[in-house]
Enzyme design. Structure first.
Site, PDB file in Angstrom:
ATOM      1  N   HIS A  64       0.859  -1.185   0.000  1.00  0.00           N
ATOM      2  CA  HIS A  64       0.000   0.000   0.000  1.00  0.00           C
ATOM      3  C   HIS A  64       0.894   1.233   0.000  1.00  0.00           C
ATOM      4  CE1 HIS A  64       0.841  -0.590   4.277  1.00  0.00           C
ATOM      5  NE2 HIS A  64       0.427   0.630   4.531  1.00  0.00           N
ATOM      6  N   HIS A  66       1.122   4.011   1.964  1.00  0.00           N
ATOM      7  CA  HIS A  66       1.586   4.774   3.117  1.00  0.00           C
ATOM      8  C   HIS A  66       3.111   4.853   3.066  1.00  0.00           C
ATOM      9  CE1 HIS A  66      -2.312   4.091   5.629  1.00  0.00           C
ATOM     10  NE2 HIS A  66      -2.367   5.183   4.897  1.00  0.00           N
ATOM     11  N   ASP A  68       5.543   4.673   5.152  1.00  0.00           N
ATOM     12  CA  ASP A  68       6.418   3.715   5.827  1.00  0.00           C
ATOM     13  C   ASP A  68       6.486   2.372   5.109  1.00  0.00           C
ATOM     14  OD1 ASP A  68       3.745   3.302   6.628  1.00  0.00           O
ATOM     15  OD2 ASP A  68       4.314   2.485   8.577  1.00  0.00           O
ATOM     16  N   HIS A 145      -7.516  -2.063   5.248  1.00  0.00           N
ATOM     17  CA  HIS A 145      -6.643  -1.041   5.837  1.00  0.00           C
ATOM     18  C   HIS A 145      -7.175   0.374   5.637  1.00  0.00           C
ATOM     19  CE1 HIS A 145      -3.044   0.270   7.778  1.00  0.00           C
ATOM     20  NE2 HIS A 145      -2.529   0.850   6.702  1.00  0.00           N
TER      21      HIS A 145
END
Length: 257
Positions: A64, A66, A68, A145
């Site tokens: 995904h 994001h 991080d 998520h």
């Protein structure tokens, strides 16, 4: 002699920002000569190069978008396009819908769109997608998520299987994907005790591993409110099988005791 075994190397497992000695989420999965960078969290590109050159990758797979889990794609782009690496063809990059445009939006500094496709052959993930990278078969499932996010099952020619949760709350898709796997690499990003709508607690990780019939559980992406030791202990109470922590630099041979 080439080692064809399926292996998981931990480049980093910190969240939501890197620690001094632990980059964010990133893994090197190898097997049958194939090399796949799975998630490109902050700091993982440097650690990747301890094992394989950026231009020697067979594929990149992103769960995904994001930061991080994906931020080092930006510096990877600069390395592949402007530095000392010469590609015969763009590196296959599997990522959620919109990956190419997200990268281009950040990297573009003038009127012309940054040519991310010159170094990345982007293929957008979808639920149930199957890709073959050398001797490895990669299967993705959409998970829970709050944004487009995917879990990954990697199988080699010998039938050994590794499943990576990405970031997700407990969900049927992950449990099904992990069914009977040799190793479940599962996030434990939330301390709990109440349920989190977008992450696993350590107890959730143990429950998912038990429900899936996984042979072995490796907890990763351990939240800052937890210690690795406590996350392992809490997951073990619910799983009943072997539980380990995805320490930076650790290596796991899939299908081996």
């Amino acid at each position: 002699m080439t080692d064809d075994s399926l292996q998981l190397g931990v480049l980093g497992s910190a969240t939501p920002y890197p620690a001094v000695d632990n980059p964010c989420s990133g893994y090197l999965v190898t097997g049958g000569g194939a090399r796949v960078w799975v998630d490109a969290g902050t700091g993982t590109l440097a650690q990747l190069q301890r094992h394989v050159g950026l231009g020697e990758l067979d594929a990149i797979w992103i769960s995904h978008l994001h930061a991080d889990h994906s931020a080092d794609l930006l510096t990877a782009y600069y390395g592949l396009r402007y530095a000392d690496i010469r590609l015969d063809a763009p590196v296959p990059l599997y990522g959620p819908p919109g990956t190419a445009d997200r990268l281009a939006h950040f990297l573009t500094n003038g009127p012309d769109r940054s040519p991310v496709e010159s170094v990345f052959a982007v293929e957008e993930l979808h639920d149930g997608q199957v890709a073959r990278i050398g001797a490895l078969t990669l299967t993705g499932r959409a998970v829970a998520h709050g944004i487009p996010a995917f879990a990954l099952r990697v199988a080699d020619a010998a039938g050994r299987t590794l499943v990576y949760s990405g970031d997700t709350a407990p969900c049927a898709a992950l449990t099904e994907l992990a069914s009977g796997c040799d190793v479940l690499l599962c996030e434990a990003g939330y301390a709990g005790p109440e349920q989190d709508p977008v992450h696993h607690t350590p107890e959730d990780a143990g429950d998912t591993a038990r429900a899936a019939g996984a042979a072995r559980l490796v907890v990763t992406h351990v939240g800052r409110e937890l210690t690795p030791a406590s996350a392992v202990a809490r997951a073990a109470e619910r799983f009943g099988g072997p539980v380990e922590y995805a320490a930076p630099g650790a290596s796991f041979r899939v299908g081996a005791a």
